[in-house]
Design a protein around this motif. Structure first.
Motif, PDB file in Angstrom:
ATOM      1  N   ALA A  46       0.699  -1.324  -0.085  1.00 52.47           N
ATOM      2  CA  ALA A  46       0.010   0.095  -0.053  1.00 52.47           C
ATOM      3  C   ALA A  46       0.765   1.347  -0.063  1.00 52.47           C
ATOM      4  N   THR A  49       0.247   4.455  -1.983  1.00 52.03           N
ATOM      5  CA  THR A  49      -0.524   5.986  -1.536  1.00 52.03           C
ATOM      6  C   THR A  49       0.039   7.104  -0.892  1.00 52.03           C
ATOM      7  N   LYS A  52      -0.330  10.949  -1.837  1.00 51.11           N
ATOM      8  CA  LYS A  52      -1.505  11.255  -2.358  1.00 51.11           C
ATOM      9  C   LYS A  52      -2.663  11.670  -1.308  1.00 51.11           C
ATOM     10  N   LEU A  58      -9.090   5.801  -2.393  1.00 47.19           N
ATOM     11  CA  LEU A  58      -7.667   5.527  -2.109  1.00 47.19           C
ATOM     12  C   LEU A  58      -7.664   4.532  -0.970  1.00 47.19           C
ATOM     13  N   ALA A  62      -6.232   0.895  -1.454  1.00 48.09           N
ATOM     14  CA  ALA A  62      -4.914   0.255  -0.498  1.00 48.09           C
ATOM     15  C   ALA A  62      -5.217  -0.709   0.257  1.00 48.09           C
ATOM     16  N   LEU A  91      -3.409   4.313   7.298  1.00 50.29           N
ATOM     17  CA  LEU A  91      -2.703   5.386   6.527  1.00 50.29           C
ATOM     18  C   LEU A  91      -2.668   6.664   7.111  1.00 50.29           C
ATOM     19  N   VAL A  99      -1.379  11.435   2.407  1.00 50.11           N
ATOM     20  CA  VAL A  99      -0.888  10.272   3.038  1.00 50.11           C
ATOM     21  C   VAL A  99       0.615  10.407   3.401  1.00 50.11           C
TER      22      VAL A  99
END
Length: 105
Positions: A46, A49, A52, A58, A62, A91, A99
């Protein structure tokens, strides 16, 4: 009678040994199952991410790629529990909801 007893014993032994055997049919990229039957999170999958903007889409992407059962965004001032769950993806975001870190737990 002894023949029946020996046959029954042999059948029981075969059934017991069959229960101990295992077959590996999954690939090495499959998520690993925990004792509870849930899949274990793989945070490395993941990491795409990072950098982002946080969004529900998202998060779901992930979670799926990491093989996690659950996923959540954690903002800088969020209060979180200290329990460790190997099937949960975290996250971490900055104040702008970008992130910055990915981990499991």
């Amino acid at each position: 009678m002894p023949l029946k007893l020996m046959s029954l014993s042999a059948l029981l032994a075969v059934a017991t040994l069959a229960g101990c055997s295992s077959a590996t049919t999954g690939s090495t990229s499959d998520p690993v199952a925990t004792d509870t039957g849930h899949s274990r999170c793989e945070a490395k999958a993941a990491e795409f991410t990072i950098g982002k903007q946080a969004s529900p889409e998202l998060l779901e992407q992930a979670r799926t790629r990491a093989g996690a059962q659950n996923a959540r965004f954690i903002q800088p001032n969020d209060m979180v529990t200290l329990e460790y769950r190997s099937d949960r993806l975290n996250l971490n975001t900055d104040a702008n909801r970008v992130v910055t870190r990915v981990n499991c737990g």
